[in-house]
Design a protein around this motif. Structure first.
Motif, short mmCIF file in Angstrom:
data_model
loop_
_atom_site.label_atom_id
_atom_site.label_comp_id
_atom_site.label_asym_id
_atom_site.label_seq_id
_atom_site.Cartn_x
_atom_site.Cartn_y
_atom_site.Cartn_z
N TYR A 60 -2.32 -5.39 0.41
CA TYR A 60 -2.31 -4.25 -0.51
C TYR A 60 -3.62 -3.48 -0.37
N LYS A 61 -3.66 -2.33 -1.00
CA LYS A 61 -4.89 -1.54 -1.07
C LYS A 61 -5.36 -1.50 -2.52
N ILE A 62 -6.66 -1.40 -2.70
CA ILE A 62 -7.23 -1.34 -4.04
C ILE A 62 -8.32 -0.28 -4.07
N ASP A 63 -8.47 0.35 -5.22
CA ASP A 63 -9.50 1.37 -5.41
C ASP A 63 -10.86 0.79 -5.04
N LYS A 64 -11.55 1.47 -4.16
CA LYS A 64 -12.87 1.03 -3.73
C LYS A 64 -13.85 1.02 -4.89
N TYR A 65 -13.62 1.94 -5.85
CA TYR A 65 -14.48 2.09 -7.01
C TYR A 65 -13.64 2.04 -8.29
N GLU A 66 -14.31 1.91 -9.41
CA GLU A 66 -13.62 2.09 -10.68
C GLU A 66 -13.17 3.54 -10.80
#
Length: 338
Positions: A51-57
């Protein structure tokens, strides 16, 4: 920068910028190593898919663009007045009257994390991304359907509201969040205790250049003080997780999908990662927090995730909902304000 802005006014001695309605771009990193083992110390972190996840908040600038797209008449309370009026808010200001609201953000705050957001606000932001960042009323084409079928729900329960199988963007579930933060990368690689690729507690210093193992939290003083308190996305540039995420420890604590506690009229959701106002212990992999999904405060934000095709369907332990009746091993977290 993660969003485009233009300078428009000087209000209350602060220059403001209004987020354009152009599409925002969420920077993501890929979390591979599917079918990894869970952390033997906690039982979390096993994810059977890539999966991909936001690099930042999610930043205040990104959230401001969201508000300008769907909150001219803020039907579901996506905006909290404390975002602007509180000394600890992310400095998004609501301008105008209901039906014609617009939103602006003080310069210098665009790339810091949004706060004063509920779990349902986070879900609606994810739905908006899922639907292609449309402009319009808060309805099934913008915020009320997509990754989550919300149908105008804003209350304290919502235990049956879970990620839909055709999700394109979503709030991170607990295992996705945990793996991105603590897993070392590679099959059976093991886990760090802190999301800075370290078993040693990070310092709370903002150092340039960053030598690594630093985070934004409270340790006999803030990492940075008034007026910001929260550092910009990626400010600790050599303190990322093994997969390249930033600030999974500190800055703001982040909502996840986990239903951790169920009472008669409440289904409390999980949060992880600690914040700028909490101690280093809140950054540890063993720490979980939980709150009413309507809860909004100065240290609460979120992060989003995206599938790698074909769509991944996270497993949700339905039997858990029938048996949960008490709270064990988690904290209803309230942090210092000064």
């Amino acid at each position: 920068m993660k969003c485009m802005f233009v300078v428009t006014a000087v209000l209350s001695l602060l220059a403001l910028s209004i987020a354009t309605c152009a599409a925002i771009t969420i920077d993501t990193v890929t979390v591979g190593d599917p079918e990894n083992e869970a952390d033997p110390l906690t039982g979390y972190g096993s994810v059977p898919y890539t999966y991909k996840i936001d690099k930042y908040e999610v930043t205040a600038g990104e959230y401001c663009a969201f508000l300008n797209a769907v909150a001219k008449d803020d039907t579901h309370g996506l905006y909290n007045l404390d975002m602007w009026s509180s000394n600890y808010g992310c400095k998004i200001q609501q301008i105008g009257d209901a039906g014609n609201y617009s939103y602006s953000i003080a310069l210098g705050w665009e790339n810091r994390p949004v706060n004063y957001v509920s779990y349902w606000d986070a879900c609606r932001f994810a739905n908006w991304l899922h639907n292609g960042q449309p402009t319009g009323e808060q309805d099934e084409t913008t915020t009320e359907d997509g990754a989550y079928t919300l149908n105008d729900y804003t209350d304290s329960d919502g235990r049956d509201i879970q990620r839909n199988t055709d999700w394109k963007w979503a709030v991170t579930n607990e295992n996705e969040w945990y793996k991105a933060a603590y897993y070392k990368g590679g099959i059976d690689a093991g886990y760090w205790l802190f999301p800075t690729q370290s078993n040693t507690p990070p310092s709370n210093q903002l150092i340039d250049p960053d030598p690594g193992n630093n985070a934004t939290y409270y340790d006999n003083g803030y990492t940075i003080g008034n007026p910001y308190y929260r550092t910009e996305a990626g400010a600790h540039e050599n303190s990322e997780s093994a997969y390249g995420t930033f600030d999974q420890g500190g800055n703001v604590t982040e909502w996840n999908e986990a239903v951790i506690y169920i009472g008669e009229d409440v289904a409390a959701r999980g949060r992880r990662g600690g914040s700028y106002g909490g101690s280093v212990d809140f950054l540890r992999s063993s720490f979980r927090a939980v709150d009413n999904p309507t809860y909004e405060d100065y240290y609460v934000g979120f992060r989003v995730t995206q599938p790698v095709f074909p769509y991944a369907v996270p497993e949700f332990p339905a039997a858990l909902l029938a048996t949960l009746g008490g709270l064990s091993g988690v904290v209803w977290l309230r942090l210092r304000k000064s």
